[in-house]
Design a protein around this motif. Structure first.
Motif, mmCIF file in Angstrom:
data_model
loop_
_atom_site.group_PDB
_atom_site.id
_atom_site.type_symbol
_atom_site.label_atom_id
_atom_site.label_comp_id
_atom_site.label_asym_id
_atom_site.label_seq_id
_atom_site.Cartn_x
_atom_site.Cartn_y
_atom_site.Cartn_z
ATOM 1 N N ASP A 77 14.217 7.280 19.107
ATOM 2 C CA ASP A 77 12.825 6.840 19.005
ATOM 3 C C ASP A 77 12.060 7.326 20.236
ATOM 4 O OD1 ASP A 77 10.455 5.669 18.436
ATOM 5 O OD2 ASP A 77 11.139 3.589 18.669
ATOM 6 N N LEU A 78 11.350 8.456 20.078
ATOM 7 C CA LEU A 78 10.659 9.061 21.216
ATOM 8 C C LEU A 78 9.438 8.274 21.662
ATOM 9 C CD1 LEU A 78 10.862 12.805 20.098
ATOM 10 C CD2 LEU A 78 12.289 11.642 21.777
ATOM 11 N N SER A 79 8.987 7.339 20.839
ATOM 12 C CA SER A 79 7.829 6.529 21.232
ATOM 13 C C SER A 79 8.156 5.615 22.410
ATOM 14 C CB SER A 79 7.332 5.708 20.049
ATOM 15 O OG SER A 79 8.354 4.835 19.600
ATOM 16 N N GLN A 80 9.436 5.333 22.646
ATOM 17 C CA GLN A 80 9.841 4.480 23.753
ATOM 18 C C GLN A 80 9.780 5.192 25.111
ATOM 19 O OE1 GLN A 80 13.417 2.240 23.182
ATOM 20 N NE2 GLN A 80 13.040 1.932 20.991
ATOM 21 N N ALA A 81 9.481 6.488 25.093
ATOM 22 C CA ALA A 81 9.372 7.238 26.344
ATOM 23 C C ALA A 81 8.069 6.943 27.068
ATOM 24 C CB ALA A 81 9.479 8.737 26.064
ATOM 25 N N GLN A 82 7.161 6.227 26.414
ATOM 26 C CA GLN A 82 5.872 5.847 26.990
ATOM 27 C C GLN A 82 5.034 7.059 27.400
ATOM 28 O OE1 GLN A 82 6.870 3.144 30.138
ATOM 29 N NE2 GLN A 82 7.431 1.486 28.725
ATOM 30 N N VAL A 83 5.093 8.094 26.542
ATOM 31 C CA VAL A 83 4.243 9.279 26.700
ATOM 32 C C VAL A 83 3.379 9.359 25.446
ATOM 33 C CG1 VAL A 83 4.164 11.788 26.931
ATOM 34 C CG2 VAL A 83 5.947 10.479 28.109
ATOM 35 N N PRO A 84 2.047 9.319 25.598
ATOM 36 C CA PRO A 84 1.165 9.312 24.420
ATOM 37 C C PRO A 84 1.381 10.520 23.508
ATOM 38 C CG PRO A 84 -0.065 8.832 26.429
ATOM 39 C CD PRO A 84 1.304 9.258 26.863
ATOM 40 N N GLY A 85 1.571 10.248 22.233
ATOM 41 C CA GLY A 85 1.704 11.308 21.233
ATOM 42 C C GLY A 85 3.003 12.070 21.264
ATOM 43 N N LEU A 86 4.012 11.585 21.993
ATOM 44 C CA LEU A 86 5.256 12.343 22.138
ATOM 45 C C LEU A 86 6.022 12.451 20.830
ATOM 46 C CD1 LEU A 86 7.060 13.799 24.222
ATOM 47 C CD2 LEU A 86 8.309 11.664 24.492
ATOM 48 N N ALA A 87 6.099 11.362 20.072
ATOM 49 C CA ALA A 87 6.882 11.376 18.831
ATOM 50 C C ALA A 87 6.310 12.384 17.826
ATOM 51 C CB ALA A 87 6.917 9.974 18.227
ATOM 52 N N VAL A 88 4.997 12.359 17.643
ATOM 53 C CA VAL A 88 4.361 13.281 16.691
ATOM 54 C C VAL A 88 4.417 14.715 17.208
ATOM 55 C CG1 VAL A 88 2.201 13.859 15.529
ATOM 56 C CG2 VAL A 88 2.840 11.467 15.835
ATOM 57 N N GLY A 89 4.142 14.870 18.498
ATOM 58 C CA GLY A 89 4.149 16.207 19.103
ATOM 59 C C GLY A 89 5.513 16.862 19.066
ATOM 60 N N MET A 90 6.568 16.069 19.315
ATOM 61 C CA MET A 90 7.925 16.625 19.264
ATOM 62 C C MET A 90 8.314 17.010 17.841
ATOM 63 S SD MET A 90 9.210 17.149 22.104
ATOM 64 C CE MET A 90 8.913 16.714 23.797
ATOM 65 N N GLY A 91 7.814 16.244 16.879
ATOM 66 C CA GLY A 91 8.045 16.633 15.482
ATOM 67 C C GLY A 91 7.442 17.990 15.179
ATOM 68 N N LEU A 92 6.235 18.222 15.713
ATOM 69 C CA LEU A 92 5.580 19.518 15.536
ATOM 70 C C LEU A 92 6.339 20.623 16.257
ATOM 71 C CD1 LEU A 92 3.132 21.136 14.499
ATOM 72 C CD2 LEU A 92 1.946 20.504 16.616
ATOM 73 N N ALA A 93 6.771 20.364 17.497
ATOM 74 C CA ALA A 93 7.514 21.366 18.276
ATOM 75 C C ALA A 93 8.836 21.709 17.604
ATOM 76 C CB ALA A 93 7.748 20.851 19.696
ATOM 77 N N ARG A 94 9.526 20.678 17.091
ATOM 78 C CA ARG A 94 10.789 20.906 16.373
ATOM 79 C C ARG A 94 10.567 21.774 15.140
ATOM 80 N NH1 ARG A 94 11.976 15.264 17.199
ATOM 81 N NH2 ARG A 94 11.101 14.834 15.147
#
Length: 197
Positions: A77-94
């Motif tokens: 769960d990348l949202s727990q990294a406390q970086v705004p938009g990380l979960a969605v952005g990493m999905g795009l990068a992947r």
């Protein structure tokens, strides 16, 4: 002109031009470098750990924290990294990185087929393979840029891992091989075209 001369001229006019050793060597080198880029990119995407920032490890698939007591603790769960938009952005990068590998594999296949099965469409296959490598470069560099922009506050030059630099090298090789492949196709003589006497 004698009958032998006429027959020789007729045979010469139907000869197809043979590729020079230099052209064959360059095309083989492009294929080899493209294959290396595919391997580098595949390993980098599968591993996915691209950035170390203090006691945190950011990746395409996981977010990890390390402590002296428990060692490395990873979360999907990348949202727990406390970086705004990380979960969605990493999905795009992947997605961009994975599609880059797929495009590069198909491009590499077309490059190899154009060399193994030489016919009148070989040059078109080579050009299509080079264009797919260019698409792979665009997708791969897009994934890299997305990752860097998302983590710009945590990123440092020495914080990027070996896997990140593998993807960076693969992206550069995709570009280099695509441009080289398109260029060599324009400066060499078409295959299968009858020579003039």
């Amino acid at each position: 002109m004698t009958a032998i001369g006429v027959q020789a001229q007729r045979l010469w006019s139907h000869r197809t031009p043979r590729r020079s050793f230099f052209e064959a060597f360059i095309r083989t080198l492009i294929i080899t470098c493209a294959a290396l880029a595919v391997v580098l990119s595949s390993v980098s995407i599968c591993d996915g750990h691209w950035l170390v920032a203090e006691d945190r490890l950011f990746g395409l698939w996981h977010f990890c924290t390390s402590t002296n007591q428990s060692g490395l603790h990873c979360l999907r769960d990348l949202s727990q990294a406390q970086v705004p938009g990380l979960a969605v952005g990493m999905g795009l990068a992947r997605s961009m990185g994975t599609l880059a590998v797929v495009a590069a594999i198909f491009g590499l296949e077309l490059l190899m087929v154009s060399q193994v099965c030489e016919d009148v469409r070989s040059r078109h296959k080579w050009a299509a393979g080079s264009v797919l490598l260019l698409v792979a470069f665009v997708l791969s560099s897009g994934g890299l840029l997305t990752f860097v922009i998302l983590l710009r506050n945590q990123a440092t030059l020495i914080g990027f891992t070996l896997m990140f630099w593998c993807e960076f090298t693969a992206s550069f090789l995709f570009f280099l091989n695509a441009i080289s492949g398109l260029h060599i196709n324009t400066i060499t003589q078409p295959w299968g075209r009858p020579g003039k006497f």
